[in-house]
Design an enzyme around this catalytic site. Structure first.
Site, PDB file in Angstrom:
ATOM      1  N   LYS A  68      95.915  91.936  62.865  1.00 27.07           N
ATOM      2  CA  LYS A  68      96.871  91.013  62.259  1.00 27.07           C
ATOM      3  C   LYS A  68      96.366  90.557  60.893  1.00 27.07           C
ATOM      4  CE  LYS A  68      94.840  86.950  64.505  1.00 27.07           C
ATOM      5  NZ  LYS A  68      95.091  85.735  65.282  1.00 27.07           N
ATOM      6  N   TYR A  95      85.454  72.795  34.157  1.00 32.43           N
ATOM      7  CA  TYR A  95      86.415  71.693  34.128  1.00 32.43           C
ATOM      8  C   TYR A  95      85.777  70.393  34.610  1.00 32.43           C
ATOM      9  CZ  TYR A  95      90.436  74.755  33.275  1.00 32.43           C
ATOM     10  OH  TYR A  95      91.338  75.637  32.720  1.00 32.43           O
TER      11      TYR A  95
END
Length: 356
Positions: free
Chosen positions: A32, A252
């Site tokens: 999956k 940042y």
């Protein structure tokens, strides 16, 4: 310059064979979520060639997409089905895993429409409280046999909640609850264990084990050494190196401050590639097997590492994920699990399948 994600298909097969050898019953392959992010279209056929004859997907659409690559074997959809999906499910020979009376009604109607007996896997809830027939619904099945009319129950399945914690009392509570449920389905085959459950002992054996994480190198026994072979390596070229003086900041917000003159290497991988922002100021990579700390924030497309004291240059490769520092280790740095690390791996990486 693009980062390279290498996926060792031979290691996936080796892991499946090792788990299959541990288990007296059949051993499925859980593929999956695109084989946990590593490519179901590549992994599935290799497992098929190795002898795997049972596959589990999450959604019906996943199973339908893979059916041409996996002919003649059981494909099961764990998340059940909707009434508008029953036709495709039948046409593609997918076995739905159903855990509610209303789903059984939709599949029963498809059986009546086709005039056929259709296969089904019943999921029962023994403690997860997520999917699965409840005690009340099981009682309804006992009282009204027509609720399974036109359906052939291939397996009864349950899902363990804490199999990676061997001493968790809930494991044995679930096994006992499941044994009680199976009195209602004499002679029907069972499916209990995921990868970690396969290491819990004979009480957790069943007719069909469902390993997933262990196939892809994740550790099914977190309290012990990993018995699985590593499967993935993620490497990224250094784009630039900046000399940062003491007191200089990186990234940042400037929330990493150099405590010494530092050499900062930038690679073109970020959270848009599934390299999680939670790794900011906590992650590590490897340069020639030497750990290098992630400094500053992970941004969308770029991440920075401190390579002070190392002979690193632009164009050299940093290993962000590999045998020395695998998905489980990176997950601990990010405060998550290895499943999220693998399934987050992005599509911008250049992928190379080895061991094919």
């Amino acid at each position: 310059m693009t980062a390279l994600l290498e996926i060792d298909l031979a290691a996936v097969v080796s892991n499946w064979r090792k788990l299959a050898a541990m288990h007296a019953g059949a051993t499925a392959g859980v593929i999956k979520a695109d084989a946990y992010g590593l490519g179901a279209a590549q992994v599935g056929p290799r497992l098929l060639a190795a002898g795997c004859r049972h596959f589990f997907l999450a959604h019906l659409a996943e199973a339908v997409a893979l059916r041409p690559l996996l002919p003649g074997v059981m494909l099961a959809a764990l998340n059940g089905l909707r009434p508008e999906e029953t036709g495709d499910c039948h046409a593609q020979g997918i076995v739905p895993v159903l855990g509610s009376l209303h789903e059984l009604g939709w599949w029963r109607a498809e059986a009546a429409l086709r005039g056929e007996v259709l296969p089904v896997i019943l999921q029962v809830d023994t403690g997860m409280a997520r999917l699965g027939l409840s005690a009340k619904e099981l009682a309804a099945l006992r009282e009204d046999q027509t609720l399974l009319q036109g359906l052939r129950v291939e397996y009864v399945l349950t899902h363990l909640t804490s199999s990676e914690i061997p001493r968790a009392p809930v494991n044995h509570r679930q096994v006992l609850a499941f044994a009680g449920v199976m009195q209602q389905f004499p002679g029907v085959k069972t499916s209990i264990a995921n990868t970690s459950g396969m290491f819990l002992g004979a009480d957790f054996a069943s007719d069909l084990a469902r390993p997933g994480a262990g196939l892809y190198g994740l550790n099914p026994t977190p309290e012990a050494a990993n018995p699985m072979r590593p499967v993935v390596r993620l490497s990224a070229p250094i784009l630039q190196i900046h000399e940062v003086e003491t007191g200089g900041t990186v990234g940042y917000g400037g929330d990493w401050v150099a405590k010494r003159p530092s050499r900062i290497a930038t690679v073109g991988v970020g959270y848009a590639d599934g390299y999680l922002r939670a790794l900011s100021n906590t992650g590590t990579a490897r340069f020639d097997d030497t750990p290098v700390p992630l400094v500053g924030r992970v941004s969308m497309d770029l991440t920075t590492f401190d390579v002070t004291g190392l002979r690193a240059s632009p164009g050299d490769m940093l290993c962000l994920l590999g045998p020395e520092h695998g998905p489980d280790a990176l997950a601990r740095e990010a405060g998550t699990n290895g499943y999220e690390i693998l399934t987050s791996l992005g599509r911008r990486y250049r992928r190379r399948y080895i061991g094919a």
